[in-house]
Design an enzyme around this catalytic site. Sequence first.
Site, mmCIF file in Angstrom:
data_model
loop_
_atom_site.group_PDB
_atom_site.id
_atom_site.type_symbol
_atom_site.label_atom_id
_atom_site.label_comp_id
_atom_site.label_asym_id
_atom_site.label_seq_id
_atom_site.Cartn_x
_atom_site.Cartn_y
_atom_site.Cartn_z
ATOM 1 N N LYS A 84 -31.920 2.661 3.044
ATOM 2 C CA LYS A 84 -30.727 3.236 2.408
ATOM 3 C C LYS A 84 -29.470 2.500 2.877
ATOM 4 C CE LYS A 84 -32.798 7.762 1.672
ATOM 5 N NZ LYS A 84 -33.117 9.100 2.182
ATOM 6 N N GLN B 265 -31.115 13.182 6.605
ATOM 7 C CA GLN B 265 -32.498 12.835 6.277
ATOM 8 C C GLN B 265 -33.441 13.980 6.639
ATOM 9 O OE1 GLN B 265 -33.385 10.111 4.624
ATOM 10 N NE2 GLN B 265 -35.593 10.393 4.770
ATOM 11 N N ASP C 169 -27.281 14.120 -2.034
ATOM 12 C CA ASP C 169 -28.681 14.482 -2.300
ATOM 13 C C ASP C 169 -28.784 15.490 -3.448
ATOM 14 O OD1 ASP C 169 -30.744 13.313 -0.777
ATOM 15 O OD2 ASP C 169 -30.151 14.433 1.018
HETATM 16 N N1 GUN Z 1 -36.680 12.827 2.862
HETATM 17 C C1 GUN Z 1 -37.498 12.356 1.897
HETATM 18 N N2 GUN Z 1 -36.821 12.205 0.735
HETATM 19 C C2 GUN Z 1 -35.549 12.593 0.979
HETATM 20 C C3 GUN Z 1 -34.383 12.652 0.166
HETATM 21 O O1 GUN Z 1 -34.373 12.329 -1.025
HETATM 22 N N3 GUN Z 1 -33.258 13.095 0.813
HETATM 23 C C4 GUN Z 1 -33.255 13.469 2.117
HETATM 24 N N4 GUN Z 1 -32.109 13.915 2.646
HETATM 25 N N5 GUN Z 1 -34.322 13.423 2.893
HETATM 26 C C5 GUN Z 1 -35.463 12.977 2.322
#
Ligand code: GUN
Length: 311
Positions: free
Chosen positions: A63, A107, A130
């Site tokens: 990311k 996350q 998100d």
């Molecule tokens: N963990 C796995 N996929 C995601 C996501 O799309 N966002 C977040 N914050 N954590 C994740």
Amino acid sequence: MTAFHQVTARRGNIIDGAGYAKALRDRLAAHVANLKAAHGLTPCLTVVIVGEDPASQVYVKSKGEMTQAIGMESRTIRLPDTTSEDELLKIVDDLNRDPVVNGILVQLPLPKHMSSLKVIDAINPDKDVDGFHVINAGKLAVGLDGIVPCTPLGSLMLLKDAVAAHGDTLAGKSAVIVGRSNIVGKPMAQLLLNQDCTVTIAHSKTKNLAEVCQGADILVAAVGRPKFIAGDWVKDGAYVIDVGINRIEVATPEGPKGKLVGDVDFDGAKDRALAITPVPKGVGPMTIACLLNNTIKAFCLQNKLPVPEGV
Ligand code: GUN
């Protein structure tokens, strides 16, 4: 959300998510450059990771790299798994107040001693890139413009593009989503309902799951179990979106090797599906591209700038 990458994003009936995501990131990079040139401002995404979960570490690194690659500012806050929930909430509160930070992503999964619902609830909904906050989930549910969760948003882009390439539309199609998570299943259902699909959410307690899936014009698999959806659960001519990313071990002459597979038995399904996403290089790359998309949208809304076309 325009179908800008039709046909070229596809080899046969295999949907090229990686190619579509690259084209989307290129468009977003152009938006970032325009915003910088016009306003002297750079969108900033801050990712918070707690603990050492190896898969999460890989996602967070990716990311950060993708954020920088399109010209945005990337910040990562790494915290030990001994961090208390209160300490994390304080960090989120600081990020909410920081005018430089446009997007906040915590996350998941979080360590067991923390409530992810409580932490997500603490994020300013305008910075919730998100799209997990109840305000954004509620906006999606009632059809208001908000921030849409990245994986369902990316899945919808691929699906719309594939359907359009066949000269068709989503309206009236029967869509079955296998999985009812807040992150994928539920928002995917809302998005498809907003596209006038007839939507079923199936899950682990659904009776006759194979039959339910066999009735689907659109099948979205988001269960997190390798090859859970058998090839003959897929109706001939269905559109299949496989959200699963599962690591399995396969025997090779050199010994056991790790391999990524989806929730759908791809080899069994690919000749039945009109279009299908592979794993890897299907939905996965779209998730990060849509995170960047959401950060630009959040930035524009916070700065009272028009949201660029297609974002
Ligand atoms: N963990 C796995 N996929 C995601 C996501 O799309 N966002 C977040 N914050 N954590 C994740």
